[in-house]
Design an enzyme around this catalytic site. Sequence first.
Site, PDB file in Angstrom:
ATOM      1  N   CYS A 127       2.548  -9.707  12.397  1.00 36.98           N
ATOM      2  CA  CYS A 127       1.722 -10.782  11.870  1.00 36.98           C
ATOM      3  C   CYS A 127       2.213 -11.089  10.472  1.00 36.98           C
ATOM      4  O   CYS A 127       2.299 -10.193   9.623  1.00 36.98           O
ATOM      5  CB  CYS A 127       0.264 -10.323  11.846  1.00 36.98           C
ATOM      6  N   CYS A 147      -5.221  -4.031  13.816  1.00 38.01           N
ATOM      7  CA  CYS A 147      -4.066  -4.419  13.015  1.00 38.01           C
ATOM      8  C   CYS A 147      -4.155  -3.709  11.676  1.00 38.01           C
ATOM      9  O   CYS A 147      -5.224  -3.657  11.065  1.00 38.01           O
ATOM     10  CB  CYS A 147      -4.045  -5.927  12.808  1.00 38.01           C
ATOM     11  N   CYS A 191      -4.597  -2.065  -7.683  1.00 32.78           N
ATOM     12  CA  CYS A 191      -3.259  -2.138  -7.118  1.00 32.78           C
ATOM     13  C   CYS A 191      -2.221  -2.174  -8.241  1.00 32.78           C
ATOM     14  O   CYS A 191      -2.416  -2.870  -9.245  1.00 32.78           O
ATOM     15  CB  CYS A 191      -3.121  -3.381  -6.248  1.00 32.78           C
ATOM     16  N   CYS A 215      -3.624 -12.502  -6.566  1.00 33.73           N
ATOM     17  CA  CYS A 215      -4.467 -11.430  -6.046  1.00 33.73           C
ATOM     18  C   CYS A 215      -5.497 -10.929  -7.042  1.00 33.73           C
ATOM     19  O   CYS A 215      -5.166 -10.576  -8.171  1.00 33.73           O
ATOM     20  CB  CYS A 215      -3.573 -10.271  -5.595  1.00 33.73           C
ATOM     21  N   ARG A 239      -3.666 -18.654  12.559  1.00 35.25           N
ATOM     22  CA  ARG A 239      -4.992 -18.224  12.101  1.00 35.25           C
ATOM     23  C   ARG A 239      -5.345 -18.888  10.775  1.00 35.25           C
ATOM     24  O   ARG A 239      -4.563 -18.848   9.833  1.00 35.25           O
ATOM     25  CB  ARG A 239      -5.019 -16.699  11.941  1.00 35.25           C
ATOM     26  N   CYS A 259       1.034  -9.342  -8.012  1.00 34.01           N
ATOM     27  CA  CYS A 259       0.955 -10.611  -7.280  1.00 34.01           C
ATOM     28  C   CYS A 259      -0.042 -11.555  -7.958  1.00 34.01           C
ATOM     29  O   CYS A 259      -1.220 -11.226  -8.109  1.00 34.01           O
ATOM     30  CB  CYS A 259       0.528 -10.346  -5.842  1.00 34.01           C
ATOM     31  N   CYS A 280      -8.901  -5.844  11.433  1.00 35.71           N
ATOM     32  CA  CYS A 280      -7.762  -5.743  10.525  1.00 35.71           C
ATOM     33  C   CYS A 280      -8.102  -4.763   9.421  1.00 35.71           C
ATOM     34  O   CYS A 280      -9.019  -5.009   8.631  1.00 35.71           O
ATOM     35  CB  CYS A 280      -7.428  -7.110   9.948  1.00 35.71           C
TER      36      CYS A 280
END
Length: 407
Positions: free
Chosen positions: A202, A142, A65, A72, A272, A69, A109
């Site tokens: 979400c 999702c 990526c 992550c 969740r 972040c 998801c």
Amino acid sequence: MDLLNTLVDKGLRRELPTREEALAVLATSDDDLLDVVAAAGKVRRHWFGRRVKLNYLVNLKSGLCPEDCSYCSQRLGSEAGILKYTWLKPDEASKAAAAGLAGGAKRVCLVASGRGPTDRDVDRVSDTIKAIKDQNEGVEVCACLGLLSDGQAERLREAGADAYNHNLNTSEGTYAEITTTHTYADRVDTVQKAHAAGLSACSGLIAGMGESDEDLVDVVYSLRELDPDSVPVNFLIPFEGTPLAKEWNLTPQRCLRILAMVRFVCPDVEVRIAGGREVHLRTMQPLALHLANSIFLGDYLTSEGQAGKADLEMIADAGFEVEGTDQVTLPEHRAATTGGGCGSHESAGCGSHEGAGCGSHESAGCGSHTEGGVCGTAAAGTPANEPRTDLVAVRRRGAGTDLAPNA
């Protein structure tokens, strides 16, 4: 305790607590913890009964990526030894999803690392959604693909997506300390795009990154204002090879207080328990079911989770039941007339991932049980609040591998 009686009454009326009340929940003592859980449990049962919704993650594209972040394992510069692969084909993703659905999951998801999808990526995911829905009647899908451009949410909705996940992760005031390659406002914009397209929104948070109680309350109040249908609560897994590898700030008791605060602030929303429940809640996971009405089944994006069989046994032993595909997740006043079986309300829940794209389960995963045992058994001689690095393991099965998934 007057505070808890007040919060229960407000929760049953969907009335927003004051910030002082939310902060007071986080400040309660361990001696009062069971009272806090019992009070928030009344609100949870009022709106959701004893149902537990199961969700299953499929990591469509792992690693590499370009975003930074800090939490992550897929971030730019990450040295975590995670699986790295490009886009799964629709039939590969559908096969991976089938394992979770067979284990009792109601929602799949679909997550991909990256800043956000190209139009070609949206086409890929659209084909995957169709493949999954063609083979599984009643399944919710999702998508969690990162920052959305204009028109992309509408295209995903037309392809059959029920929901879109994009987490705020932390408070606006501290967001720049966690990520520099995109902004808090970018994340808010993507959640709003999902809402506007008629997707079930979400959006959640990651706890344990060194934030203050005030930061936690800030992000949860911001989520309440955005009004997502589901709020995933992730607990940071400090992956070796990431900037937050030394941030072990959570205890099971702290996690339960955070979940209780979220329930009081968002009483009628799907809460969740997402990444990190096995690592930080450990043997206290069953208590968390009295606060949250939704969990992820099996493994996470880049890390292992509790064995699926153990999840199902935990739910049954705690006196809860798995929510069926014929049941609407959200209370009637939030349920939408649109969106195939999603149980959402008028605008638009999943889980999350990491990286710029989404932001949540990086931190996720457990992995203390490659033999499929129950997660959370302490290593011999490990003090209660010491870092539990023994519970963190990279996912080596399921999507992107030739091994059967954990579901």
